[in-house]
Design a protein around this motif. Structure first.
Motif, PDB file in Angstrom:
ATOM      1  N   CYS A 426      82.889  47.209  16.643  1.00 40.61           N
ATOM      2  CA  CYS A 426      82.813  45.496  16.305  1.00 40.61           C
ATOM      3  C   CYS A 426      81.634  45.040  16.283  1.00 40.61           C
ATOM      4  O   CYS A 426      81.100  44.943  16.449  1.00 40.61           O
ATOM      5  CB  CYS A 426      83.525  45.738  18.001  1.00 40.61           C
ATOM      6  SG  CYS A 426      85.267  46.609  18.085  1.00 40.61           S
ATOM      7  N   SER A 427      81.760  43.557  17.134  1.00 41.75           N
ATOM      8  CA  SER A 427      80.941  42.319  16.744  1.00 41.75           C
ATOM      9  C   SER A 427      79.878  42.923  17.332  1.00 41.75           C
ATOM     10  O   SER A 427      78.729  42.242  17.169  1.00 41.75           O
ATOM     11  CB  SER A 427      81.252  40.839  17.260  1.00 41.75           C
ATOM     12  OG  SER A 427      82.912  40.608  16.006  1.00 41.75           O
ATOM     13  N   GLU A 428      80.482  42.983  18.972  1.00 45.09           N
ATOM     14  CA  GLU A 428      79.096  43.213  20.191  1.00 45.09           C
ATOM     15  C   GLU A 428      79.230  44.970  20.708  1.00 45.09           C
ATOM     16  O   GLU A 428      78.644  44.595  21.565  1.00 45.09           O
ATOM     17  CB  GLU A 428      79.212  41.972  20.945  1.00 45.09           C
ATOM     18  CG  GLU A 428      79.261  40.205  19.913  1.00 45.09           C
ATOM     19  CD  GLU A 428      79.178  39.849  21.560  1.00 45.09           C
ATOM     20  OE1 GLU A 428      79.472  39.952  22.331  1.00 45.09           O
ATOM     21  OE2 GLU A 428      79.500  38.557  20.962  1.00 45.09           O
ATOM     22  N   SER A 442      77.016  48.869  25.073  1.00 38.24           N
ATOM     23  CA  SER A 442      77.004  47.601  23.960  1.00 38.24           C
ATOM     24  C   SER A 442      75.295  47.828  22.890  1.00 38.24           C
ATOM     25  O   SER A 442      75.695  48.916  22.388  1.00 38.24           O
ATOM     26  CB  SER A 442      75.443  46.543  25.039  1.00 38.24           C
ATOM     27  OG  SER A 442      74.647  47.176  25.518  1.00 38.24           O
ATOM     28  N   MET A 443      75.002  46.691  22.211  1.00 40.30           N
ATOM     29  CA  MET A 443      74.583  47.440  20.553  1.00 40.30           C
ATOM     30  C   MET A 443      73.422  47.795  21.323  1.00 40.30           C
ATOM     31  O   MET A 443      72.317  47.695  20.280  1.00 40.30           O
ATOM     32  CB  MET A 443      74.669  45.608  19.876  1.00 40.30           C
ATOM     33  CG  MET A 443      75.278  45.131  19.466  1.00 40.30           C
ATOM     34  SD  MET A 443      75.840  46.341  18.128  1.00 40.30           S
ATOM     35  CE  MET A 443      76.606  45.868  17.389  1.00 40.30           C
ATOM     36  N   GLN A 448      79.327  49.999  29.239  1.00 36.86           N
ATOM     37  CA  GLN A 448      79.603  48.941  30.058  1.00 36.86           C
ATOM     38  C   GLN A 448      81.334  49.356  30.412  1.00 36.86           C
ATOM     39  O   GLN A 448      81.676  48.893  31.447  1.00 36.86           O
ATOM     40  CB  GLN A 448      80.634  47.411  28.480  1.00 36.86           C
ATOM     41  CG  GLN A 448      78.950  47.167  27.867  1.00 36.86           C
ATOM     42  CD  GLN A 448      79.272  45.989  26.688  1.00 36.86           C
ATOM     43  OE1 GLN A 448      80.393  46.126  26.269  1.00 36.86           O
ATOM     44  NE2 GLN A 448      78.367  45.185  26.558  1.00 36.86           N
ATOM     45  N   ARG A 449      82.079  50.210  29.888  1.00 37.07           N
ATOM     46  CA  ARG A 449      83.222  50.442  30.058  1.00 37.07           C
ATOM     47  C   ARG A 449      83.808  52.271  29.380  1.00 37.07           C
ATOM     48  O   ARG A 449      83.396  51.880  28.604  1.00 37.07           O
ATOM     49  CB  ARG A 449      84.159  49.523  30.687  1.00 37.07           C
ATOM     50  CG  ARG A 449      84.972  49.625  29.485  1.00 37.07           C
ATOM     51  CD  ARG A 449      86.097  48.178  29.657  1.00 37.07           C
ATOM     52  NE  ARG A 449      84.833  47.030  30.066  1.00 37.07           N
ATOM     53  CZ  ARG A 449      84.317  45.557  29.745  1.00 37.07           C
ATOM     54  NH1 ARG A 449      84.180  45.770  28.314  1.00 37.07           N
ATOM     55  NH2 ARG A 449      83.750  44.980  30.527  1.00 37.07           N
ATOM     56  N   VAL A 486      88.776  45.129  24.313  1.00 38.40           N
ATOM     57  CA  VAL A 486      87.228  45.964  24.601  1.00 38.40           C
ATOM     58  C   VAL A 486      86.436  45.193  25.484  1.00 38.40           C
ATOM     59  O   VAL A 486      85.945  45.992  26.211  1.00 38.40           O
ATOM     60  CB  VAL A 486      85.974  45.024  23.435  1.00 38.40           C
ATOM     61  CG1 VAL A 486      84.858  45.696  23.878  1.00 38.40           C
ATOM     62  CG2 VAL A 486      86.353  45.914  21.718  1.00 38.40           C
ATOM     63  N   ASP A 487      87.257  43.851  26.305  1.00 40.88           N
ATOM     64  CA  ASP A 487      87.113  43.499  27.641  1.00 40.88           C
ATOM     65  C   ASP A 487      87.435  43.393  28.402  1.00 40.88           C
ATOM     66  O   ASP A 487      87.383  42.744  29.351  1.00 40.88           O
ATOM     67  CB  ASP A 487      86.383  42.081  27.158  1.00 40.88           C
ATOM     68  CG  ASP A 487      87.246  41.236  27.014  1.00 40.88           C
ATOM     69  OD1 ASP A 487      88.589  41.486  26.288  1.00 40.88           O
ATOM     70  OD2 ASP A 487      88.160  39.458  26.925  1.00 40.88           O
TER      71      ASP A 487
END
Length: 1223
Positions: A426-428, A442-443, A448-449, A486-487
């Motif tokens: 994805c974007s980030e 993360s990149m 993160q989860r 994603v979040d």
């Protein structure tokens, strides 16, 4: 198994085991034959490139040559056991290597060329062009030799004897030909090939596959061949032909025993002490294991030509056959398609480009290629991000465009080894899927989860969203469809079906969801209501159109289905899996190729049209339909007066004609006109449905529009049916239009008759005249009224064009146009008729004589032309003709013609002086000037011919006199054009040369001295230099016989007279003969005041002077006696000396008495026209016969004149035949 070899066409498999060679059929493992020619262990095999023969080498020190029919044809030996064999790839030359020497043999050789070597040979290989042979030695040295055996390069490797070279291979496929898939299918997973206590088992390796094209093939460094070397120092190395190493050594954890290039040089297959067969990239990067066997060391490897089959020979005598395939690794986001190539590269391609077919193994230079130098396991692409999972890390790339160059730049690396089934970027964030677990990183690689789901994840699709908050659709094995952000740690269930989910896709506006389940059924749901909209069977993949909400396509069982809304789907044959649908282009993955198929959307468009859903049909057409489909859509919308869709459709097909119609109807609607029948009439008329259009026009009360339409169509009979009035003018107008049509349809005679009936005379005459119908033209002219001048004028014009001049004159007479009649006669050069008309109508004199004079001048009749100009009063034109001719003659060095034209000009000036008093003085000056120029050019013509031509008809005395005459004429004045500079030097040259030959040495020296002051042509220079030197040897005086005498005062004159052509004593002008240019015995005299020319001529003609007689006479006595007559004093002779020496010129003046005393035969009279007076000359020596031309009044010796007239039939000066006046 010591060695294995395939026949180049793949139809034979040779196996070296023990002292036998076993031949198998590689298609099914059948034993073909066992060859037992060797007495000891067979170590090596080699097949020639043409497949006609193969060789075997054994520990019995023998090399045997076999045919492909398995018959031995030749044997030769070495001193030691044979270690390896290699056939030259471009010739039948064979290299056989023993322990301490190697031999080169070819069929045309009588013996084997052997070469000693200092160390044990372990392996050998030829370059692709067959020019060089590489030998691997047990000492770790590589020797590269020419095909003649001479050593060219010696590569000493760092390990030395501790790293013996055990296998080496040249890459023969540097052109990287496209991969050809293995066509044979193996029904069972294990195929046993039995023979000689050996068994052969095939084991498959399921690795990673490459889809796409790469850039054009590259050569390694600057050479065509790359040498791959495996040694027992456990290294893999690469060398150029020049001996330089490529890159660094690749470390192995085993002793390599065999190396082969696979898939036409794209990969390396290496086996050895680890009992494995490993796959490497051609650059030496480890990619995977093909086989892992307990059958002992891998001792030999062979790759079947043009196939993906690898055969491995093991230490315990086992042969395993492996079918190598590569799994597809790719990623797709909208039209951005990323795929793996050559297992280590990633290629990114835009599917909406003009590329119709993307082969995974071909290169075309139209994509972005990323070299990862490691095994690519997973690929994911989203917007400008690209994630690539390698063996021990994940690399994230970002797309950038800089200075017009597009490329992917690495922005992040996650240096961790992950085990996952699916990879999503994805974007980030990076999303990894392993079974039922979903992890978000993360990149930078920070977790993160996690999401732990109820069942395994079968399909993931990123559906977009804000950066860092993207949403994903998940299809699970239990039939659930989940949406995850994603979040957000909590998944959202969208719906659930009964069977496992294989594929899913979301429509453009996210209102519909298409799901493919395990039973190959496509379910389409409304997301908001969860309602099942429809189902389609036999589907294994599905994709919504990214440009239309209601369009989707699905594939399955060799068919492609395209469905629009609730309409029945349209089927067509197509193999593969649908992965994308954009506009009219469908992206399909079939085996190892991505295809972009352009599918016209005609069928769904017509489905909408049948229900008159024009807006929806237009949206479908925008995806891509044929030109005829656009036309049908536009016509259907126009017929139902849906102008909005019709206008847009006509715009797409650029039909300006119909656009104008639609715009016209809309403008009329805005002005309040809403007669549907009238609009429909226009539409049908544009469609060429004229009968229907006429009916609509009549129904709307506009019959005139029907008349106009049929008139424009030249359907005049139908037009007459709609004429509602009996007005004859309207009927006549219709007839005129019909005539126009007849003319345009190539029926001119009918058109002319119709025009005449309609009163359109001019148009009728144009047609008649253009077709040349003279009789019809005259009939019309005779019927016309003479007041209709315009029509008669046109008749006359066409008659003249047709060269019917008599008829044309008749028409002009009918019109009373005298001037046009005269001009017609002038134009056709009928001068007699023109002159007759001018006599009756003198006011048109200029219209006849001026063209007549011009015509005469064009036909070289200049005298007649001048007279004609005179008659027309065009004096300036008369002079201009001669002046132009004179100028051209001088420019072209035609001096004889120039003299003639100047004489004509002088006579013309004299005529003008007699007629036009205001210009009398000017014309008389020009007369004298032109007379002199005429004489100069006439004389210079002889000089020019003398200097330019090899022969001359003039005697030396004549040339001498001509040159003197010319110098006297131009002395004291500027030489005329054409006689100055170079021509003047020619005159001096002629004078110098002839003076010397005649004895006038003084004059000759003068001429030579004068020539030295001039710039001379090179052709004269040497002759003049020689003549000026030799003349110095001659006496400095002139011969007295050459000096002219004055016949008036008897004075001898010098040859070069400063006073010109006149006596130095009495200044009497000399009169020259214009043939020999000698001085004639003529003396000019003038008349006493009060005596007119007419009286003088009368007195001279009436003179009766008795002739003088000096004869014997009888006297009165008887004897004869001679008595001389008493000479009476001549009155004219007495007047000759009436001058004073040294004074001015005083002419001889005579009175009436003297005139009466003159003999008519001794007098010559130049009878000049007025205003000039006559000139009188007296021949003082009657015995010298003199002739005078009665036209130009030039004097000649009578004999010379008669001869010249006989030769030229005219006077040589004025070119007119005239009687000579002789004494």
């Amino acid at each position: 198994i010591y060695d294995i070899a395939f026949k180049p066409d793949g139809t034979q498999l040779l196996v070296a085991t023990g002292n036998k060679i076993i031949v198998y059929d590689p298609t099914d493992g059948t034993l073909v034959q066992t060859l037992r020619a060797h007495k000891d262990t067979v170590y090596c095999l080699g097949y020639s490139k043409d497949g006609k023969r193969f060789a075997s080498g054994s520990a019995d020190k023998c090399v045997i040559i076999w045919t492909d029919k398995l018959t031995g044809i030749l044997k030769y030996t070495h001193n030691e056991s044979i270690q390896c064999l290699a056939y030259n790839p471009v010739s039948p030359q064979l290299a056989s290597c023993a322990v301490n020497d190697f031999g080169l043999w070819a069929p045309e050789q009588k013996s084997v060329n052997k070469h000693k070597i200092s160390n044990r040979i372990t392996c050998c290989s030829w370059t692709s062009d067959g020019q060089y042979l590489a030998l691997g030695l047990f000492s770790g040295v590589i020797s590269i030799r020419s095909k003649l055996g001479e050593e060219k390069i010696k590569i000493e490797r760092p390990g030395g004897s501790l790293s013996p070279v055990w296998s080496l291979k040249w890459n023969h496929n540097i052109q990287f030909a496209p991969f050809k898939h293995f066509k044979r299918s193996i029904d069972a997973p294990n195929v046993v090939i039995r023979g000689v206590n050996q068994f052969y088992r095939t084991r498959g390796f399921r690795g990673q596959a490459i889809i796409g094209l790469d850039s054009s093939p590259k050569k390694l460094d600057d050479t065509n061949d790359v040498l791959t070397v495996c040694d027992w120092g456990q290294t893999l190395s690469f060398y150029h032909l020049n001996g330089k190493q490529i890159g660094k050594d690749a470390k192995l954890d085993y002793d390599p025993c065999a190396v082969q290039y696979y898939d036409q040089g794209k990969y390396l297959v290496v086996g050895g002490s680890n009992k494995k067969t490993c796959l490497y990239s051609k650059e030496g990067y480890f990619l995977g294991v093909i086989s892992d066997s307990s059958s002992g060391w891998v001792w030999c490897i062979a790759c079947k030509p043009d196939s993906n089959v690898v055969v491995v020979g093991h230490q315990d005598g086992t042969i395993t056959c492996h079918l190598v395939t590569f799994q597809t690794v790719h990623g797709l986001y909208r039209d951005c398609y990323a795929f793996r190539q050559n297992l280590t590269n990633v290629v990114v391609q835009r599917l909406n480009s003009d590329i119709k077919h993307i082969d995974l193994d071909e290169d075309d230079g139209s994509k972005l290629t990323i070299k990862c130098n490691d095994l690519v396991k997973r690929i994911s692409v989203y917007k400008d991000k690209l994630a690539v999972q390698l063996s021990d890390r994940i690399v994230i790339y970002q797309h950038e465009t800089k200075d017009g160059e597009s490329k992917y730049v690495p922005v992040n690396k996650i240096l961790k080894k992950f085990e996952c089934n699916l990879l999503v970027v994805c974007s980030e964030n990076i999303i990894l899927c392993q079974e039922s677990k979903l992890s978000c990183f993360s990149m930078d690689g920070e977790k993160q989860r996690d999401w732990s789901l109820e069942a395994n994840i079968r399909y993931i699709k990123v559906i977009g969203g804000p950066s860092g908050r993207e949403g994903m659709l998940l299809g699970l094995k239990n039939g659930q469809v989940l949406q995850i952000f994603v979040d957000n740690p909590f998944p959202i269930e969208m719906l659930k079906i009964k069977s496992s989910i294989r594929c899913l896709d979301l429509s453009m506006n996210r209102t519909k969801l298409a799901i493919i389940c395990d039973n190959s059924t496509c379910h389409v749901y409304d997301i908001e209501s969860k309602e099942l909209l429809f189902e389609e069977v036999n589907a294994n993949s599905v994709a919504w159109n990214t440009q239309n909400e209601d369009m989707l396509c699905y594939s399955g069982k060799g068919h492609l289905g395209i469905k629009a809304a609730g309409f029945p789907s349209q089927q067509r044959r197509m193999n593969g899996f649908v992965v994308g649908y954009c506009g009219s282009r469908i992206f399909c993955l079939h085996v190892h190729a991505m295809r972009a198929v352009d599918v016209p959307q005609s069928a769904p468009m017509y489905q909408y049209l049948d229900r008159q859903m024009y807006e929806e049909a237009y949206q479908i057409a925008c995806l891509g339909v044929t030109e005829s489909d656009w036309h049908n859509l536009s016509q259907k919308a126009l017929e139902d007066l849906n102008f909005n869709v019709a206008k847009k459709a006509f715009t797409r097909i650029r039909n300006l004609r119909y656009l104008e119609l639609v715009q016209s109807i809309e403008d009329r609607q805005k002005r309040g006109e809403n007669k549907t029948d009238l609009f429909m009439g226009d539409i049908h008329a544009y469609r060429s449905e004229f009968a229907e259009a006429a009916k609509y026009y009549k129904k709307a009360g506009h019959s005139q529009k029907a008349v106009d339409m049929y008139t424009d169509l030249r359907m005049f009979e139908l037009a007459k049916e709609y004429v509602e009035t009996t007005d004859p003018s309207e009927r006549k107008q219709l007839m005129a239009k019909q005539a126009n049509w007849a003319k345009n349809t190539n029926e001119p005679r009918e058109a002319a008759k119709m025009y005449l009936a309609a009163g359109e005379n001019l148009k009728a005459l144009d047609i008649i005249g253009e077709n040349g119908w003279t009789d019809m033209l005259m009939d019309v002219a005779r019927k016309l009224d003479k007041a209709d001048r315009e029509s008669l004028t046109k008749c006359a014009y066409y008659l003249k064009q047709l060269q019917q001049y008599a008829y044309c004159a008749e028409v002009f007479n009918k019109m009373g146009d005298r001037k046009a009649h005269i001009l017609l006669q002038v134009e056709i050069k009928n001068w007699d008729e023109a002159f007759a008309l001018v006599e009756k109508h003198p006011e048109f004199k200029d219209d006849v004589y001026v063209p007549y004079a011009q015509w005469l001048a064009e036909n070289d009749k200049f005298e007649e032309a001048q007279k004609a100009f005179h008659k027309a009063g065009r004096i300036s034109d008369a002079l201009h003709v001669l002046e132009q001719l004179t100028e051209n003659a001088v420019n072209e060095c035609r001096f004889n013609d120039a003299g003639y034209y100047y004489w004509m000009l002088s006579m013309q000036c004299l005529d003008i002086a007699a007629e036009r008093t205001p210009k009398k003085v000017e014309m008389l000056k020009k007369f004298k000037k032109y007379q002199k120029l005429a004489e100069i050019y006439y004389v210079y013509h002889s000089i020019q011919r003398y200097t330019d031509e090899p022969f001359t008809s003039h005697l030396p005395e004549a040339l001498f006199n001509i040159a003197r005459f010319l110098l006297h004429c131009i002395s004291g004045s500027t030489a005329p054009r054409g006689v100055s500079k170079v021509p003047f030097s020619a005159t001096l040259y002629a004078l110098a040369k002839q003076s010397r030959s005649l004895g006038a040495y003084k004059l000759s020296r003068f001429a030579y001295d004068k020539l030295h002051t001039l710039k001379l042509p090179m052709r004269f220079q040497d002759l003049i230099d020689l003549g000026s030197v030799t003349i110095r040897s001659k006496p400095y005086h002139d011969s007295e016989d050459l000096q002219p005498m004055c016949y008036r005062c008897s004075t001898t004159n010098p040859l070069l007279n400063a006073q010109g052509s006149s006596c130095i004593n009495c200044h009497q002008p000399f009169v020259y003969s214009f043939s020999s240019f000698e001085v004639l015995p003529l003396v000019e005299f003038t008349l006493e005041d009060g005596i007119s020319d007419e009286e003088a001529c009368r007195l001279i003609d009436s003179s009766s002077k008795p002739p003088r007689s000096d004869e014997w006479k009888d006297n009165d006595r008887d004897a004869q006696s001679l008595q001389m007559d008493v000479v009476e004093e001549d009155p004219f002779t007495a007047r000759l000396l009436t001058f004073e020496g040294g004074g001015d010129y005083v002419p001889v003046v005579v009175n009436r008495v003297v005139l009466r005393s003159l003999s008519r035969g001794d007098v010559f009279i130049r009878r000049w026209a007025a205003p000039l007076r006559f000139q009188y000359f007296k021949n003082l020596m009657p015995e010298v016969a003199v002739a005078m031309c009665d036209s130009c009044f030039q004097m000649f010796h009578a004999d010379d004149y008669e001869l010249m007239v006989l030769q030229k039939q005219c006077c040589p000066f004025c070119r007119k035949v005239s009687d000579a006046h002789e004494d």
